[in-house]
Enzyme design. Structure first.
Site, PDB file in Angstrom:
ATOM      1  N   LYS A  42      67.629  43.984  39.833  1.00 57.78           N
ATOM      2  CA  LYS A  42      67.994  42.584  39.620  1.00 57.78           C
ATOM      3  C   LYS A  42      69.324  42.562  38.877  1.00 57.78           C
ATOM      4  O   LYS A  42      69.468  43.170  37.815  1.00 57.78           O
ATOM      5  CB  LYS A  42      66.921  41.858  38.811  1.00 57.78           C
ATOM      6  CG  LYS A  42      65.615  41.663  39.550  1.00 57.78           C
ATOM      7  CD  LYS A  42      64.646  40.817  38.738  1.00 57.78           C
ATOM      8  CE  LYS A  42      63.367  40.531  39.506  1.00 57.78           C
ATOM      9  NZ  LYS A  42      62.437  39.671  38.738  1.00 57.78           N
ATOM     10  N   ASP A  97      54.643  30.787  34.927  1.00 62.76           N
ATOM     11  CA  ASP A  97      55.190  30.456  36.257  1.00 62.76           C
ATOM     12  C   ASP A  97      54.307  31.048  37.356  1.00 62.76           C
ATOM     13  O   ASP A  97      54.781  31.698  38.284  1.00 62.76           O
ATOM     14  CB  ASP A  97      56.621  30.978  36.381  1.00 62.76           C
ATOM     15  CG  ASP A  97      57.406  30.273  37.504  1.00 62.76           C
ATOM     16  OD1 ASP A  97      56.927  29.223  37.982  1.00 62.76           O
ATOM     17  OD2 ASP A  97      58.473  30.773  37.890  1.00 62.76           O
TER      18      ASP A  97
END
Length: 651
Positions: free
Chosen positions: A67, A164
């Site tokens: 990432k 989330d």
């Protein structure tokens, strides 16, 4: 394999294998940290890109995920950077779990931030839903909950709230269908104040966020809400927006959008997961799992009552506010979580070995096995990921412990025989398996680290071995903390009572033993028994398909089983009940809190090592006389061999 350029502004990032610099922008294509080489882009967003890469430092060159933090909007860069760094911190805090991608690295290079994670080859549930021919049904959602709730329990026990939970952040691995929870950028530590939860900071995803989360007051139950919203999305095909919630009716109406019906009891559970007020919602993952367990067991009781009791449990009486108990002593089950489990009956085969003498003058011996069917009671405990353990009820009674002087190959430390009174308890139907060990080893550490996959002879259904007494104590502590019920090693008296199951012969099979019924060195004989096989390794638990009269398998052979007691050279002055016969300075204690959690359990500080500990039952490598019901072995609590295992007990 192509080489991928990490310059966020490069218009042609794909490069041929072996290139030293990008053909378009001339940026170096050297692997990150000298090992992580990106090969393709996976996704991109407002804050950066995600790449698939190869770890060139490992011989197998496994895939990994990189990432890269590269925000497009400078105005949001500050909060985005905090989220990015926060994800790395939370993954590092959580450590290893088989359903959370492992953090491999977090660093800055060329003025860019990077996270490197384990690669999960699969599809997220949002994409899976799109590719399916039909929606998820009740059975599939129950299995999904059984797979994911233990993951939530794990992160919550580490003090982390994900914040989330949604289909996009759940990946099903293609190789074994395991579900992984990803994207911890929004996660926060439950006891810390963070700028990430300040008013005005949007964390999570609308429609999946619990009402309290929208005002910066997330709790562990907020993740329960997000998982419930995920379930109704997968069952209805509709995003859990205001279409599925009716303000006019004052509640969820998701069931109106179902294509396949669900049971009223399961609807009750999902509605409790989605309760907008915290006081009506499940407080923990364990509470949801217990409700599911009672549902699938078909108790016949009102699910509404079950769910209500689990959401708002009745507080224990004041006198039971805190209980100090030894892990080997009888527990008052009236206020323990044991009452949550429902006992079921199971049938099993009990074998008795009889010696038959044939030939001239009866000089030829052979063994005949007679089998009968019996029943016993047990309950099933749910660890997670479909992994369970079965605990058999052992009725109380009195028995003669030790061996008589007439018993062949006996040892002096099996004397003097004495009558022992045993209170009712539960003990594992089988020794602890490698599959069970692998799940418990991922639970939070209580006192000491545990090795993953320590066994010499690999097999999920084989007994775990090469574990020390201290390892077994830590296993019990972690399981106790997870289940809210004290699990422990049996005392030596409990073990022999459970093994004998009402017999007074050398083996619960009778006067001798055969390798057709147990795993030991069958090349040696006991009494007038006959020779058989020597397998020279462990076998899967229960593989001989015969038990003793209590319904316990593999009590003779396979692996030696640790008991809680310190070693004594004989039974002089031994207690006449089944409690652990303590050493002079041994004060192993457990504290069972009112909510069922274990706050202290045989830690290194309070577990004084008095020398040798006891093992029972013999093993795959032992002669048959070492597998007798009365046989005792001593070894240091740090010892770990390929024939040392254990089974668990509870009161």
């Amino acid at each position: 394999m192509s080489y991928y350029c990490l310059n966020p502004n490069c218009q042609t990032p794909q490069n041929p294998e072996g290139a030293k610099a990008c053909l378009k922008c001339k940026e170096s294509l050297a692997p990150l940290l000298g090992r992580y080489r990106p090969s393709d882009a996976l996704a991109k967003g407002a804050f950066g890109k995600t790449f698939i890469a190869v770890d060139e430092a490992k011989p197998s060159k496994p895939k990994c995920v990189i990432k890269q933090f590269a925000p497009k909007d400078p105005a949001s860069a500050s909060i985005a950077l905090r989220l990015f760094q926060h994800e790395a911190e939370q993954l590092d805090r959580l450590g290893k779990h088989p359903q959370i991608p492992e953090l491999m690295a977090h660093f800055e290079q060329d003025q860019r931030q990077y996270i490197v994670q384990e690669f999960v080859d699969g599809q997220n549930l949002k994409d899976e839903l799109k590719s399916r021919a039909r929606l998820f049904d009740e059975g599939e959602i129950i299995q999904l909950l059984r797979d994911l709730l233990p993951v939530l329990s794990f992160i919550h026990s580490s003090g982390v709230i994900h914040r989330d939970i949604k289909p996009d952040n759940i990946i099903r691995r293609s190789t074994d269908q395991s579900l992984f929870l990803i994207d911890f950028g929004a996660a926060k530590h439950a006891v810390s104040e963070s700028a990430l939860s300040a008013p005005g900071t949007v964390i999570g995803t609308p429609h999946y966020d619990a009402p309290e989360q929208a005002v910066g007051q997330s709790t562990f139950a907020s993740d329960i809400y997000g998982l419930g919203a995920t379930c109704v999305h997968l069952m209805t095909g509709e995003s859990p927006n205001y279409r599925l919630y009716s303000h006019a009716e004052g509640g969820w109406v998701w069931q109106k959008y179902l294509k396949m019906p669900v049971s009223d009891k399961f609807k009750d559970i999902l509605d409790r997961m989605l309760a907008r007020e915290l006081k009506h919602r499940f407080k923990s993952s364990e509470a949801v799992l217990q409700a599911l367990q009672l549902l699938t067991q078909g108790t016949g009781r009102s699910t509404a009552g079950i769910v209500s009791a689990l959401v708002n449990p009745v507080p224990p009486p004041p006198k039971a506010e805190v209980k100090k108990i030894r892990p080997n002593k009888t527990v008052d089950t009236s206020s323990s979580s044991l009452s949550v489990f429902e006992l079921k009956n199971f049938k099993f085969q009990v074998a008795t070995v009889a010696l038959k003498q044939t030939g001239l003058f009866g000089l030829v011996n052979s063994c005949e096995v007679y089998k009968t069917t019996k029943e016993a009671e047990f309950f099933t405990g749910y660890i997670g990921l479909g992994r369970t353990f079965e605990m058999v009820f052992i009725p109380g009674g009195t028995f003669q412990m030790g061996s008589p002087e007439s018993e062949s190959d006996r040892k002096p430390h099996e004397s003097p025989q004495r009558m022992v009174k045993v209170a009712p308890f539960f003990i594992g139907k089988y020794p602890v398996t490698q599959e069970q060990w692998d799940m418990v080893v991922t639970l939070p550490k209580i006192s000491r680290d545990l090795k993953a996959s320590p066994s010499n002879f690999k097999g999920l259904n084989r007994p775990v071995e090469r574990v020390s007494w201290h390892d077994a104590i830590e296993f019990c502590a972690r399981l106790s903390k997870k289940m809210g019920q004290v699990y422990r090693l049996p005392s030596e008296a409990e073990w022999e009572y459970a093994c004998r199951a009402g017999t007074n012969t050398p083996f619960h099979f009778g006067m001798t033993i055969t390798s057709d019924l147990a795993n030991y060195n069958g090349e040696k004989t006991y009494g007038f028994g006959t020779k058989g096989k020597s397998r020279r390794e462990t076998t899967s638990v229960g593989s001989f398909q015969v038990a003793n009269a209590f319904g316990l398998y593999d009590m003779h052979g396979n692996v030696w089983e640790w008991c809680a007691d310190p070693w004594h050279d004989n039974y002089n002055d031994a207690p006449n009940d089944a409690r652990v016969w303590e050493g002079d300075s041994n004060e192993d204690t457990a504290i069972l809190e009112p909510d069922g959690t274990i706050s202290q359990f045989a830690t290194e500080e309070n577990a004084v090592d008095n020398g040798y500990r006891i093992l029972r039952g013999g093993s795959w490598g032992n002669d048959p006389h070492d597998c007798r019901s009365a046989c005792r072995l001593r070894d240091l609590p740090t010892s770990e061999y390929s024939d040392y295992g254990f089974r668990i007990a509870c009161s």
